[in-house]
Scaffold this motif. Structure first.
Motif, PDB file in Angstrom:
ATOM      1  N   ILE A   1      38.207  34.226  50.462  1.00 53.12           N
ATOM      2  CA  ILE A   1      39.706  35.705  50.348  1.00 53.12           C
ATOM      3  C   ILE A   1      40.055  35.200  48.994  1.00 53.12           C
ATOM      4  CG2 ILE A   1      41.802  35.639  51.656  1.00 53.12           C
ATOM      5  CD1 ILE A   1      40.994  34.952  54.087  1.00 53.12           C
ATOM      6  N   TRP A   2      39.828  34.560  48.452  1.00 53.96           N
ATOM      7  CA  TRP A   2      40.753  34.211  47.380  1.00 53.96           C
ATOM      8  C   TRP A   2      40.435  34.553  45.705  1.00 53.96           C
ATOM      9  CZ3 TRP A   2      40.533  31.488  42.218  1.00 53.96           C
ATOM     10  CH2 TRP A   2      41.064  31.130  41.191  1.00 53.96           C
ATOM     11  N   PHE A   3      38.903  34.193  46.321  1.00 52.27           N
ATOM     12  CA  PHE A   3      38.380  35.368  45.216  1.00 52.27           C
ATOM     13  C   PHE A   3      37.948  36.330  45.520  1.00 52.27           C
ATOM     14  CE2 PHE A   3      35.904  30.761  44.826  1.00 52.27           C
ATOM     15  CZ  PHE A   3      36.087  31.221  42.987  1.00 52.27           C
ATOM     16  N   VAL A   4      37.852  36.576  46.932  1.00 51.69           N
ATOM     17  CA  VAL A   4      37.887  38.361  47.064  1.00 51.69           C
ATOM     18  C   VAL A   4      38.783  39.533  46.771  1.00 51.69           C
ATOM     19  CG1 VAL A   4      37.595  40.269  49.020  1.00 51.69           C
ATOM     20  CG2 VAL A   4      35.647  38.278  49.071  1.00 51.69           C
ATOM     21  N   TYR A   5      39.448  38.735  46.683  1.00 52.92           N
ATOM     22  CA  TYR A   5      41.039  39.486  47.003  1.00 52.92           C
ATOM     23  C   TYR A   5      41.843  39.214  44.980  1.00 52.92           C
ATOM     24  CZ  TYR A   5      41.214  41.479  51.504  1.00 52.92           C
ATOM     25  OH  TYR A   5      41.233  41.817  52.043  1.00 52.92           O
ATOM     26  N   ARG A   6      41.059  38.023  44.272  1.00 48.97           N
ATOM     27  CA  ARG A   6      41.973  37.863  43.381  1.00 48.97           C
ATOM     28  C   ARG A   6      42.221  38.743  41.908  1.00 48.97           C
ATOM     29  NH1 ARG A   6      41.474  35.702  38.442  1.00 48.97           N
ATOM     30  NH2 ARG A   6      39.710  36.187  38.519  1.00 48.97           N
ATOM     31  N   LYS A   7      41.117  40.186  42.233  1.00 50.50           N
ATOM     32  CA  LYS A   7      42.069  41.609  41.102  1.00 50.50           C
ATOM     33  C   LYS A   7      42.753  41.874  41.539  1.00 50.50           C
ATOM     34  CE  LYS A   7      39.569  45.671  39.738  1.00 50.50           C
ATOM     35  NZ  LYS A   7      38.783  46.245  40.569  1.00 50.50           N
ATOM     36  N   PHE A   8      42.561  41.894  42.295  1.00 53.68           N
ATOM     37  CA  PHE A   8      44.186  43.196  43.612  1.00 53.68           C
ATOM     38  C   PHE A   8      44.677  42.355  43.154  1.00 53.68           C
ATOM     39  CE2 PHE A   8      46.541  43.393  47.428  1.00 53.68           C
ATOM     40  CZ  PHE A   8      46.763  44.112  47.765  1.00 53.68           C
ATOM     41  N   ILE A   9      45.062  40.377  43.534  1.00 60.60           N
ATOM     42  CA  ILE A   9      46.110  39.718  43.790  1.00 60.60           C
ATOM     43  C   ILE A   9      47.399  39.802  41.603  1.00 60.60           C
ATOM     44  CG2 ILE A   9      47.120  37.646  43.199  1.00 60.60           C
ATOM     45  CD1 ILE A   9      45.125  36.771  45.802  1.00 60.60           C
ATOM     46  N   VAL A  10      46.123  39.840  41.519  1.00 60.05           N
ATOM     47  CA  VAL A  10      46.430  39.475  39.521  1.00 60.05           C
ATOM     48  C   VAL A  10      47.212  40.838  39.862  1.00 60.05           C
ATOM     49  CG1 VAL A  10      45.702  39.907  37.086  1.00 60.05           C
ATOM     50  CG2 VAL A  10      45.033  38.304  38.242  1.00 60.05           C
ATOM     51  N   GLU A  11      45.997  42.335  39.680  1.00 59.85           N
ATOM     52  CA  GLU A  11      46.975  43.971  39.503  1.00 59.85           C
ATOM     53  C   GLU A  11      48.486  44.232  40.603  1.00 59.85           C
ATOM     54  OE1 GLU A  11      42.758  45.964  39.246  1.00 59.85           O
ATOM     55  OE2 GLU A  11      43.420  46.113  41.153  1.00 59.85           O
ATOM     56  N   SER A  12      48.399  43.154  41.533  1.00 60.57           N
ATOM     57  CA  SER A  12      49.721  43.103  41.985  1.00 60.57           C
ATOM     58  C   SER A  12      51.132  42.050  41.653  1.00 60.57           C
ATOM     59  CB  SER A  12      49.343  42.360  43.442  1.00 60.57           C
ATOM     60  OG  SER A  12      48.749  43.556  44.589  1.00 60.57           O
ATOM     61  N   ILE A  13      50.632  41.514  40.871  1.00 56.30           N
ATOM     62  CA  ILE A  13      51.695  40.980  40.065  1.00 56.30           C
ATOM     63  C   ILE A  13      52.123  41.197  38.950  1.00 56.30           C
ATOM     64  CG2 ILE A  13      51.925  39.013  38.541  1.00 56.30           C
ATOM     65  CD1 ILE A  13      50.061  37.780  40.156  1.00 56.30           C
ATOM     66  N   HIS A  14      51.132  42.293  38.567  1.00 58.66           N
ATOM     67  CA  HIS A  14      51.665  42.995  37.404  1.00 58.66           C
ATOM     68  C   HIS A  14      52.522  44.681  38.032  1.00 58.66           C
ATOM     69  CE1 HIS A  14      49.238  40.979  34.493  1.00 58.66           C
ATOM     70  NE2 HIS A  14      48.544  41.441  34.482  1.00 58.66           N
ATOM     71  N   ARG A  15      51.492  45.159  38.913  1.00 57.90           N
ATOM     72  CA  ARG A  15      52.389  46.036  39.984  1.00 57.90           C
ATOM     73  C   ARG A  15      53.968  46.085  40.288  1.00 57.90           C
ATOM     74  NH1 ARG A  15      52.905  48.005  44.563  1.00 57.90           N
ATOM     75  NH2 ARG A  15      51.740  46.114  45.672  1.00 57.90           N
ATOM     76  N   LEU A  16      53.797  44.810  40.803  1.00 53.91           N
ATOM     77  CA  LEU A  16      55.139  44.257  41.366  1.00 53.91           C
ATOM     78  C   LEU A  16      56.262  43.895  40.369  1.00 53.91           C
ATOM     79  CD1 LEU A  16      54.059  42.287  44.798  1.00 53.91           C
ATOM     80  CD2 LEU A  16      54.894  44.565  44.342  1.00 53.91           C
ATOM     81  N   GLY A  17      55.543  43.217  39.064  1.00 55.77           N
ATOM     82  CA  GLY A  17      56.178  42.898  37.826  1.00 55.77           C
ATOM     83  C   GLY A  17      56.878  44.152  38.000  1.00 55.77           C
ATOM     84  N   LYS A  18      56.174  45.440  36.915  1.00 51.36           N
ATOM     85  CA  LYS A  18      57.405  46.200  37.030  1.00 51.36           C
ATOM     86  C   LYS A  18      58.142  47.130  37.227  1.00 51.36           C
ATOM     87  CE  LYS A  18      52.725  47.434  35.045  1.00 51.36           C
ATOM     88  NZ  LYS A  18      51.130  48.228  34.963  1.00 51.36           N
TER      89      LYS A  18
END
Lengths: 156, 434, 106
Positions: free
Chosen positions: B125-142
């Protein structure tokens, strides 16, 4: 090896080490395989004392003999010699401290455990004097006629 | 009063009915929760196998349901242990089986296999969702003023990301390859996780109904069948809910919309995905069903043909006591009826889903007949016992080992899945994930 | 291991039902164990000597805190009667907690 791909592996290794550490604290050091290979069993050297301290409820005739040696003598010379005191007098527990007095079971139900007549060859039960509890002095306590310590009527 | 005390203390007396000569300490000890245990692990393993069909074997058509099955399998995972905990009279001693595994006992494998499997699913799951996780961090950080959920999610994602923020093409390629490898390792481990549940039963020498080396294989096949069937049914239901939400504009109810605010999809699009995935999955369902039925029938015929000593008692159980449960519910309604329904030309989504529900019921009855049926005869072979499922609980024990406990086990994965969906949205469109 | 060898190698056997308490006194388990470190203890019951009084079941329940009224026991005694026509009747009322007191088979 610098790739991010290995990071979950490090986490897994950390979890495994954590579990092993916890296990080292949780499981007693002498638990498990002793000289008998993989058989775990109940026996552990480090908790022998724990089991020794565990109180037994039935103490055995020797315990009774410490005070009631007269009764034991009487019993051992009669037919009921093989019967332990505690069968009828109840488990000793911490008698005489707790309970102070043991509740003696004088009921017919206790006597007919052995003395109810059964027709079954091959068991020594047939060598024991037997009665039919439905016929033999119905409604009366056995101990009114028979002395439990020396049950033979001739000796009375 | 005396009877009440007895029921409280003696595990099993509350629901066991004895018939003829049964030994005094024989009860139906393994109750509904032990039926649920192989059923739930089976669902875990089956759901994972379905997701692996896409990840390992590259069945592109299963792409959407594969991701869903993976996350759902993860949500089912903690529930596989739940029935065991509910069954134990002393749940706090459950840790001993994990901490002091005794390798002459099959259950000792539980902790190791379960942990291995949990790690594999989590890593995948971590590998499948890694891109999504990183993007979410950027999105939520903004976001300047975060709401309650976003306040929880941002640090959570930061922890889950393990600090790897690289989402270059090369990194994503590596992820993709890793997913494939993890799914590849996962299949045998998932089979092992469930095969060993069958092994536990199959290795009980004292029990004539269980004692067969076929048991693990039978369990694995029926596990895959039930896992796929559950994925079909729940996928259908979740998509129905999403369609309902999309039509009425209530998509804010959906967990991924709550967390990420972009779950709105068009109804037609949802319907076409739903229909496509359900139909393709049901094809794989038939393949595994054939295998499962064949093995079960083989086992039955083999027992009848060899007719060893215990067969007399077994035959009484199979043909008389449990005839309805085995031949009508399990084989009739649970196997052959859905088999025909799936093979009948012109398969519609609804028919596939109804057939899957029947399959789920059939597999449940199979577990029931193995676990409860195996305890139906006394070890003396001279008496029988009947299990009466406690429906209205009158104490905690009859609750957790009765209908209440069973429903709790069934409902829990869906609750976990709802919240897991906020972190790993299983239904998001492909543009967001790879 | 064959039974004969088993009996030979163990040398000492405590026959539960047949040896009275006084007879046990001249067997000191510690001494024997010291002399034969390989010794493994066994427990033999002469079922012929069993009269079906059920005191063992009662004592076991009390000693191990097993609920007395509940129909469950750690140890129990079964009764088998083989009739002349070959029928085997068996019973075990309450695990023989109160002994076998009637001719009737449950």
């Amino acid at each position: 090896m610098k790739s991010h791909v290995w990071r979950p592996l490090y986490v897994v290794i950390a979890i495994v080490i954590g579990i092993l550490l916890f296990r080292a604290f949780y499981v007693p050091s002498d638990f498990g395989a002793q000289e008998r290979g993989y058989t775990f069993g109940y026996h552990r050297l480090s908790n022998e004392q724990e089991w020794k301290d565990y109180p037994a409820k039935y103490k055995g005739n020797d315990y009774c003999n410490e005070c009631h040696d007269d009764k034991i003598e009487e019993l051992e010379s009669a037919h009921h010699a093989t019967i332990p005191c505690e069968n009828c007098h109840g488990a000793a527990f911490d008698h005489p401290d707790n309970p102070e007095k043991l509740a003696i079971d004088r009921s017919r139900e206790l006597c007919i455990r052995c003395h109810s007549e059964l027709i079954m060859p091959s068991s020594d039960r047939n060598d024991i004097p037997g009665i039919d509890p439905a016929e033999h002095n119905k409604g009366e306590e056995c101990s009114e006629c028979h002395n439990p310590h020396n049950p033979s009527l001739e000796d009375m | 009063m005396v009877e009440q005390v007895a029921q409280m203390i003696v595990h099993g007396e509350a629901w066991t009915v004895k018939d003829l000569f049964v030994l005094p300490n024989e009860y139906v000890y393994w109750s509904i929760q032990i039926v649920m245990y192989p059923y739930m692990t089976g669902l875990v393993a089956g759901a994972f196998v379905l997701s692996s069909l896409y990840h390992v074997f590259g069945v592109e058509k299963l792409k959407a349901i594969a991701r869903y099955a993976l996350v759902f399998s993860f949500a089912l995972l903690p529930v596989a242990m739940m029935p065991l905990m509910l069954h134990l009279s002393q749940p706090f001693r459950g840790i001993n089986v994990l901490m002091t595994p005794h390798f002459t006992s099959a259950i000792s494998a539980f902790g190791i296999v379960f942990m291995t499997y949990a790690c594999i699913v989590a890593v995948e799951i971590w590998f499948v969702y890694r891109k999504f996780i990183v993007e979410s961090i950027h999105r939520l950080g903004k976001i300047q003023s975060r709401n309650f959920l976003e306040k929880i999610l941002l640090p959570l994602y930061k922890v889950i990301s393990l600090g790897s923020m690289d989402i270059s093409d090369k990194a994503l390629q590596a992820d993709h390859k890793a997913v494939k490898i993890m799914a590849g390792i996962g299949i045998p481990v998932a089979c092992f996780l469930h095969g060993y549940a069958g092994f536990i039963f199959g290795s009980v020498k004292a029990n004539a109904l269980w004692m067969t080396p076929l048991m693990p294989v039978i369990f694995i096949c029926s596990a895959v069948v039930s896992g796929i069937a559950l994925c079909i049914v729940s996928y259908y239901i979740f998509m129905e809910m999403r369609k309902w939400a999309a039509k009425r504009g209530k998509s804010w109810l959906l967990p991924d919309a709550m967390a990420h605010g972009n779950a709105t999809m068009r109804v037609e699009e949802l319907r076409s995905v739903q229909e496509h995935e359900v139909k393709i999955s049901s094809k794989y369902l038939i393949i595994f069903m054939t295998l499962a039925i064949t093995l079960e029938m083989l086992d039955m015929i083999f027992r009848g043909y060899t007719a060893v000593k215990s067969w007399d008692a077994l035959r009484m159980v199979i043909y008389e006591h449990d005839f309805m449960k085995i031949f009508v519910y399990q084989y009739g309604i649970g196997n052959f009826l859905p088999f025909l329904m799936l093979l009948w030309p012109g398969l519609t989504t609804r028919r596939a889903v109804i057939a899957s529900v029947l399959v789920l019921f059939g597999v449940f009855m199979m577990r029931w007949n193995v676990v409860i049926g195996g305890q139906a005869f006394s070890l003396t072979f001279a008496g029988f016992m009947e299990y009466q499922l406690p429906i209205i609980p009158h104490n905690f024990e009859t609750f957790k080992e009765g209908l209440g406990g069973m429903l709790a086990v069934i409902v829990t994965p869906f609750i976990i899945f709802y919240f897991l969906n906020m972190i790993f949205p299983a239904f998001m469109s492909d543009d967001e994930l790879h | 291991m064959k039974r004969r060898n088993f009996l030979k190698s163990t040398a000492v056997f405590v026959a539960g039902a047949s040896v009275s308490v006084s007879a046990l006194d001249f067997i000191d388990p510690k001494e024997i164990l010291a002399a034969n470190p390989e010794l493994r203890w066994g427990f033999l019951v002469d079922t012929h000597k069993c009269v079906g009084c059920g005191f063992c079941v009662k004592a076991c329940k009390i000693e191990n805190d097993i609920p007395f009224e509940a129909n469950v026991t750690r140890t129990w005694v079964e009764r088998y009667v083989i009739k002349k026509d070959g029928d085997v009747v068996m019973d075990c009322p309450k695990g023989a907690r109160d002994g076998y007191t009637t001719k009737l088979i449950d």
